[in-house]
Design an enzyme around this catalytic site. Structure first.
Site, PDB file in Angstrom:
ATOM      1  N   CYS A 132       0.832  -1.207   0.000  1.00  0.00           N
ATOM      2  CA  CYS A 132       0.000   0.000   0.000  1.00  0.00           C
ATOM      3  C   CYS A 132       0.864   1.254   0.000  1.00  0.00           C
ATOM      4  CB  CYS A 132      -0.930  -0.015   1.212  1.00  0.00           C
ATOM      5  SG  CYS A 132      -1.968   1.458   1.296  1.00  0.00           S
ATOM      6  N   CYS A 135      -0.592   4.147   2.039  1.00  0.00           N
ATOM      7  CA  CYS A 135      -0.409   4.050   3.497  1.00  0.00           C
ATOM      8  C   CYS A 135       1.039   4.350   3.893  1.00  0.00           C
ATOM      9  CB  CYS A 135      -0.752   2.648   4.009  1.00  0.00           C
ATOM     10  SG  CYS A 135      -2.175   1.897   3.245  1.00  0.00           S
ATOM     11  N   ASP A 136       1.997   3.841   3.120  1.00  0.00           N
ATOM     12  CA  ASP A 136       3.392   3.838   3.584  1.00  0.00           C
ATOM     13  C   ASP A 136       4.330   4.737   2.799  1.00  0.00           C
ATOM     14  OD1 ASP A 136       2.559   1.900   5.376  1.00  0.00           O
ATOM     15  OD2 ASP A 136       3.018   0.254   4.004  1.00  0.00           O
TER      16      ASP A 136
END
Ligand code: NAP
Length: 321
Positions: A132, A135-136
């Site tokens: 992801c 997300c990261d």
């Protein structure tokens, strides 16, 4: 607890089904073990959903769809479903907390990222290996990262990562991308992305975090290494079918076969969105599936009214056995 319709999964298919079912005055519950939005939450920019000419994030889109379903009366339950019973006129759904019954069930559990299953991948997940970028990605400011895959997800997320990383290698096992042409062209024009063709990853190394990728060029029959701090894996999706796989007709990849009304082979059970066997997996096709499934469930309930047992969930459960 009794409902007319239970929807499993609060991605775009489940949320759209909830809008249609609740707006059709069905008592509707939507279950999800996480937050609403599904795989949209992994997407930074949605630019091809009609009506949203300005780019919207997947998270925003999920919140809007949920608010719309709630406006029509849909209830949301954040509980993981542990068992289902799909037969007869009462569909039963169990969670750790309670048993719920419904006249119709819409399954919209979607799909999850496929793993490469190479050494180092599991050990370093969360320590440089990610599925992801949204997300990261921000953790990789001024770092060097690799993206594995050649589909829409890999190419879009490689572009997203260029906001943070100083260099993004896109590593694909063939010499031609699978992604849509418009997405490809943007990536080719991005000078932070370097393409590595005909190459597969064999191992991810590093301790405690990712430091190195061992690669193999299949055309040249050559092994080589690439020092990177992050590896983002986008090699396709697997259907989230584990509660239903023995009961429904699946294609060879495990996606559920339905007709164009989203009906499965079991009466009153519908499948919508990425879990369904279909040619195009997009937010707009998931939402369309959901709308059809909500409408189909409404018709099924109307047409079968005389068959449904009246009363509490316990009575419904007895009726089933
Ligand atoms: P995908 O389209 O299935 O692409 C997977 C990619 O990973 C392919 O390029 C494939 O290579 C490669 N791959 C598969 N197994 C591999 C392995 N073991 N080692 C190395 N590479 C491997 O998956 P996706 O990109 O996640 O997309 C999933 C669905 O969502 C698609 O229908 C896609 O169109 C849709 N989607 C749409 C958008 C959008 O419209 N903006 C965004 C994201 C996703 P090959 O090409 O050689 O098979």
């Amino acid at each position: 607890m009794n409902y007319d319709v239970i929807i499993i999964g609060a991605g775009p298919a489940g949320l759209s089904a909830a809008v249609y079912a609740a707006r059709g005055e069905l008592k509707t519950a939507v279950f999800d073990k996480g937050i609403e939005g599904g795989q949209m939450n992994l997407t930074d920019e949605i630019e091809n959903y009609p009506g949203f000419e300005n780019v919207v994030t997947g998270y925003e889109m999920g919140m809007k769809m949920k608010a719309q379903a709630e406006k029509f009366g849909a209830e949301f339950k954040y509980e993981e479903i542990t068992a289902v019973s799909l037969d007869g006129y009462c569909k039963i759904v169990e969670t750790a907390n309670a048993t719920y019954c419904a006249r119709a069930l819409i399954i919209a559990t979607g799909a999850s990222p496929r793993r490469l299953n190479i050494p180092g991948e599991a050990r370093l997940t969360g320590r440089g290996v990610s599925y992801c970028a949204v997300c990261d990605g921000a953790l990789y400011r001024d770092k060097v990262v690799a993206v594995i895959g050649g589909g829409d997800s890999a190419v879009e997320e490689a572009m997203f990562l260029t906001k943070f990383a100083k260099k993004v290698y896109l590593i694909h096992r063939r010499s031609e991308l699978r992604a849509e042409k418009v997405i490809q062209n943007r990536a080719f024009a991005n000078d932070k992305i370097e393409f590595i063709w005909d190459t597969v990853p064999n191992e991810i190394e590093g301790d405690p975090t990712v430091q190195n990728l061992k690669l193999f060029n299949r055309k040249e029959n050559r092994a080589f290494e690439l020092p990177v701090q992050g590896v983002f894996i986008y090699v396709g999706i697997l259907p989230n079918n584990n509660l239903f796989e023995s009961r429904l007709d699946l294609d060879e990849a495990g996606f559920v076969k339905t007709n164009e009304l989203m009906q499965t082979k079991l009466p009153g059970v519908y499948v919508a969105g990425d879990l369904r066997h279909k040619p195009l997996r997009q937010v707009v096709t998931a939402a369309a599936d959901g709308g059809i499934a909500g409408w189909s469930a409404e018709k099924w309930i109307e047409e079968n009214d005389e068959h449904f047992p009246k009363g509490t969930c316990d009575i419904m459960k007895k009726h089933m056995r």
